[in-house]
Design an enzyme around this catalytic site. Structure first.
Site, PDB file in Angstrom:
ATOM      1  N   HIS A 104      -3.862  -4.911   0.714  1.00 30.88           N
ATOM      2  CA  HIS A 104      -3.266  -5.361   1.979  1.00 30.88           C
ATOM      3  C   HIS A 104      -3.289  -6.887   2.069  1.00 30.88           C
ATOM      4  O   HIS A 104      -4.157  -7.453   2.732  1.00 30.88           O
ATOM      5  CB  HIS A 104      -4.000  -4.736   3.172  1.00 30.88           C
ATOM      6  CG  HIS A 104      -3.648  -3.309   3.408  1.00 30.88           C
ATOM      7  ND1 HIS A 104      -2.563  -2.930   4.170  1.00 30.88           N
ATOM      8  CD2 HIS A 104      -4.206  -2.171   2.948  1.00 30.88           C
ATOM      9  CE1 HIS A 104      -2.483  -1.606   4.189  1.00 30.88           C
ATOM     10  NE2 HIS A 104      -3.463  -1.121   3.445  1.00 30.88           N
ATOM     11  N   CYS A 128       0.834  -1.207   0.000  1.00 35.65           N
ATOM     12  CA  CYS A 128       0.000   0.000   0.000  1.00 35.65           C
ATOM     13  C   CYS A 128       0.872   1.262   0.000  1.00 35.65           C
ATOM     14  O   CYS A 128       1.506   1.569  -1.001  1.00 35.65           O
ATOM     15  CB  CYS A 128      -0.984  -0.060   1.168  1.00 35.65           C
ATOM     16  SG  CYS A 128      -2.354   1.096   1.011  1.00 35.65           S
ATOM     17  N   GLU A 178      -1.524  -8.803   3.802  1.00 38.24           N
ATOM     18  CA  GLU A 178      -1.288  -9.313   5.169  1.00 38.24           C
ATOM     19  C   GLU A 178      -2.603  -9.579   5.909  1.00 38.24           C
ATOM     20  O   GLU A 178      -2.635 -10.379   6.841  1.00 38.24           O
ATOM     21  CB  GLU A 178      -0.396  -8.334   5.960  1.00 38.24           C
ATOM     22  CG  GLU A 178      -1.067  -7.088   6.504  1.00 38.24           C
ATOM     23  CD  GLU A 178      -1.305  -5.991   5.464  1.00 38.24           C
ATOM     24  OE1 GLU A 178      -1.036  -6.215   4.270  1.00 38.24           O
ATOM     25  OE2 GLU A 178      -1.789  -4.903   5.848  1.00 38.24           O
TER      26      GLU A 178
END
Ligand code: MN
Length: 244
Positions: free
Chosen positions: A217, A113, A219
């Site tokens: 994102h 990001c 993660e």
């Protein structure tokens, strides 16, 4: 065990006993994703001291630039427009330095990001300060859905690191109001959303180490989407290969 560095951020504590206390932090989702990929995450504190950065880089073999607030447009030579969000000049300075020191060591770098935008700005590219002001970007990139939801497609370029982990197309989450405008030299686009916005990049220069960036994102998705876990795993494997 193999160690990877994660760029930290600063946050002012809101708790009444500690109000105004600054804390250095990385979101747990990154930490868990690195553990799952088989490495030890090292949180790198926000600093403008290159000796501090170098001594941490000495004990890891790759860097993840994490998400966060907007990058100051002064970094890429623009004045701030009204739609610009929150800034952290301290963090800009820190991550630009971290990026350069990691690049000088030919460490693989993974930008998430803001991290992807930082890579582009550090290499001489520019950003859209606020994509809400650009009519051609019609997709909702600041999703209102919950954190684990995926909300828009990205189409991925053949022969890229992203393709290897995720295939030709995939669904991603989206929490950004900025994006890459002019791509920096030495990078290539590896993924786009269907309104044409750049969602993935990688290095395209034999003199550079592997550099991978995503606008979403991953993660937050490593426990629900195998391809997102593979993205972290592949990155850690890449780092490990270059050290040994
Ligand atoms: Mn998006």
């Amino acid at each position: 065990m193999f160690r990877v560095g994660l760029s930290g951020a600063l946050i002012a504590d809101q708790d009444k006993h500690w109000e105004g206390s600054n804390r250095h932090y990385v979101n747990d989702a990154y930490i868990q994703s690195v553990y799952t990929a088989g490495a030890v995450p090292l949180i790198i504190p926000v600093t403008n001291d290159s000796d501090v950065i170098d001594s941490i880089l000495d004990i890891c073999g790759g860097v993840i630039l994490t998400g966060g607030v907007d990058i100051s447009p002064l970094v890429y030579g623009e004045e701030p427009i009204k739609g610009l969000g929150k800034l952290s000049p301290q963090r800009d300075e820190f991550e630009l330095l971290l990026f350069r020191r990691a690049l000088a060591r030919s460490y693989p770098i993974f930008g998430v990001c803001r991290g992807m935008q930082l890579i582009n700005a550090a290499l001489g590219g520019t950003l859209f300060q606020n994509i809400e002001d650009v009519p051609e970007f019609t997709i909702q990139h600041l999703q209102k859905a919950c954190r684990q939801a995926v909300t828009h497609h990205v189409d991925i370029e053949a022969g890229s690191y992203l393709m290897d982990a995720l295939g030709k197309t995939c669904l991603v989450n989206s929490w950004h109001h900025q994006a890459i405008k002019d791509l920096a030299p030495g990078l290539r686009v590896t993924a786009r959303s269907r309104d044409g916005l750049i969602e993935g990049i990688e290095s395209d220069n034999p003199d550079m180490p592997p550099i991978i960036g995503v606008q979403w994102h991953p993660e937050e998705l490593t426990s629900t989407i195998p391809g997102m876990a593979k993205l972290f795993k592949n990155f850690i494997d890449l780092c490990r290969k270059r050290v040994h």
